[in-house]
Design a protein around this motif. Structure first.
Motif, PDB file in Angstrom:
ATOM      1  N   UNK A 151      26.496   7.538 -19.905  1.00  0.00           N
ATOM      2  CA  UNK A 151      25.384   8.486 -20.009  1.00  0.00           C
ATOM      3  C   UNK A 151      25.321   9.388 -18.792  1.00  0.00           C
ATOM      4  N   UNK A 152      25.489   8.803 -17.615  1.00  0.00           N
ATOM      5  CA  UNK A 152      25.414   9.598 -16.403  1.00  0.00           C
ATOM      6  C   UNK A 152      26.545  10.606 -16.340  1.00  0.00           C
ATOM      7  N   UNK A 153      27.738  10.176 -16.691  1.00  0.00           N
ATOM      8  CA  UNK A 153      28.867  11.097 -16.694  1.00  0.00           C
ATOM      9  C   UNK A 153      28.646  12.251 -17.650  1.00  0.00           C
ATOM     10  N   UNK A 154      28.109  11.909 -18.805  1.00  0.00           N
ATOM     11  CA  UNK A 154      27.838  12.923 -19.827  1.00  0.00           C
ATOM     12  C   UNK A 154      26.773  13.908 -19.351  1.00  0.00           C
ATOM     13  N   UNK A 155      25.692  13.381 -18.772  1.00  0.00           N
ATOM     14  CA  UNK A 155      24.624  14.243 -18.269  1.00  0.00           C
ATOM     15  C   UNK A 155      25.096  15.095 -17.094  1.00  0.00           C
ATOM     16  N   UNK A 204      16.095  10.193 -26.982  1.00  0.00           N
ATOM     17  CA  UNK A 204      15.540  11.432 -26.437  1.00  0.00           C
ATOM     18  C   UNK A 204      14.768  11.241 -25.146  1.00  0.00           C
ATOM     19  N   UNK A 205      13.884  10.253 -25.119  1.00  0.00           N
ATOM     20  CA  UNK A 205      13.095  10.011 -23.908  1.00  0.00           C
ATOM     21  C   UNK A 205      13.974   9.565 -22.739  1.00  0.00           C
ATOM     22  N   UNK A 206      14.907   8.628 -22.952  1.00  0.00           N
ATOM     23  CA  UNK A 206      15.790   8.262 -21.833  1.00  0.00           C
ATOM     24  C   UNK A 206      16.636   9.431 -21.326  1.00  0.00           C
ATOM     25  N   UNK A 207      17.022  10.338 -22.201  1.00  0.00           N
ATOM     26  CA  UNK A 207      17.784  11.502 -21.745  1.00  0.00           C
ATOM     27  C   UNK A 207      16.936  12.326 -20.773  1.00  0.00           C
ATOM     28  N   UNK A 208      15.663  12.513 -21.112  1.00  0.00           N
ATOM     29  CA  UNK A 208      14.764  13.253 -20.206  1.00  0.00           C
ATOM     30  C   UNK A 208      14.591  12.506 -18.888  1.00  0.00           C
ATOM     31  N   UNK A 209      14.436  11.189 -18.967  1.00  0.00           N
ATOM     32  CA  UNK A 209      14.316  10.377 -17.747  1.00  0.00           C
ATOM     33  C   UNK A 209      15.550  10.528 -16.858  1.00  0.00           C
ATOM     34  N   UNK A 210      16.718  10.424 -17.472  1.00  0.00           N
ATOM     35  CA  UNK A 210      17.949  10.521 -16.700  1.00  0.00           C
ATOM     36  C   UNK A 210      18.154  11.925 -16.147  1.00  0.00           C
ATOM     37  N   UNK A 211      17.727  12.932 -16.889  1.00  0.00           N
ATOM     38  CA  UNK A 211      17.811  14.302 -16.380  1.00  0.00           C
ATOM     39  C   UNK A 211      16.995  14.468 -15.113  1.00  0.00           C
ATOM     40  N   UNK A 212      15.809  13.870 -15.093  1.00  0.00           N
ATOM     41  CA  UNK A 212      14.993  13.910 -13.880  1.00  0.00           C
ATOM     42  C   UNK A 212      15.616  13.112 -12.756  1.00  0.00           C
ATOM     43  N   UNK A 213      16.165  11.949 -13.096  1.00  0.00           N
ATOM     44  CA  UNK A 213      16.784  11.099 -12.088  1.00  0.00           C
ATOM     45  C   UNK A 213      17.961  11.811 -11.429  1.00  0.00           C
ATOM     46  N   UNK A 214      18.736  12.515 -12.240  1.00  0.00           N
ATOM     47  CA  UNK A 214      19.887  13.252 -11.708  1.00  0.00           C
ATOM     48  C   UNK A 214      19.469  14.554 -11.031  1.00  0.00           C
ATOM     49  N   UNK A 215      18.189  14.842 -11.126  1.00  0.00           N
ATOM     50  CA  UNK A 215      17.637  16.059 -10.527  1.00  0.00           C
ATOM     51  C   UNK A 215      18.328  17.303 -11.073  1.00  0.00           C
ATOM     52  N   UNK A 216      18.521  17.276 -12.403  1.00  0.00           N
ATOM     53  CA  UNK A 216      19.034  18.476 -13.054  1.00  0.00           C
ATOM     54  C   UNK A 216      17.990  19.573 -12.886  1.00  0.00           C
TER      55      UNK A 216
END
Length: 145
Positions: free
Chosen positions: A73-77, A94-106
């Motif tokens: 997931x991280x590689x993909x994001x 969908x919700x985890x994607x948003x969470x990970x986007x914030x975590x990666x500071x996109x």
């Protein structure tokens, strides 16, 4: 009686997977077709705000996801960046994607834009598809006894 009806409708619409807002949006448009775009817009904005909250939680949850850093997931994001937020409308992920986007500071605003586009397209597609369902089916759905 009402509790049984709500339970039945929740199971039919699989609310846990599709969200309560989708049936409400469809019902509103079914009753007031002249409010189609207003309803879609309000639902999209509300759902996007939920995505922003998830993004914010992810932004502050770096420790919680530290061990998952190597997952696909991280590689993909990281590879596709903010565009992955187009998938924020999907049930379950969908919700985890948003969470990970914030975590990666996109980048915040591009993420919000893509979230909004995906959620808007979801409501338009679902509503257009459900418009073809005959009234008799909806009436039979509500007959519980």
């Amino acid at each position: 009686m009402i509790e049984a009806a709500v339970t039945y409708l929740l199971s039919v619409f699989a609310i846990a997977q599709t969200g309560l807002l989708a049936p409400v949006v469809f019902a509103m448009i079914r009753e007031h077709p002249d409010l189609f775009w207003h309803t879609i817009l309000v639902a999209s904005v509300a759902n996007t705000l939920g995505g922003i909250v998830n993004y914010g939680m992810g932004y502050g949850a770096k420790k919680a996801f530290a061990r998952e850093r190597k997952s696909r997931w991280f590689g993909w994001l990281e590879r596709y960046g903010a565009k992955t937020m187009l998938l924020a409308w999907l049930p379950v992920i969908g919700d985890p994607i948003c969470l990970l986007g914030g975590w990666l500071r996109l980048p915040f605003w591009p993420c919000v834009l893509y979230m909004a586009i995906g959620k808007f397209a979801r409501y338009v597609a679902i509503t257009v598809l459900l418009q073809g369902v005959p009234d008799s089916w909806w009436h039979s759905l509500l007959r519980l006894g």
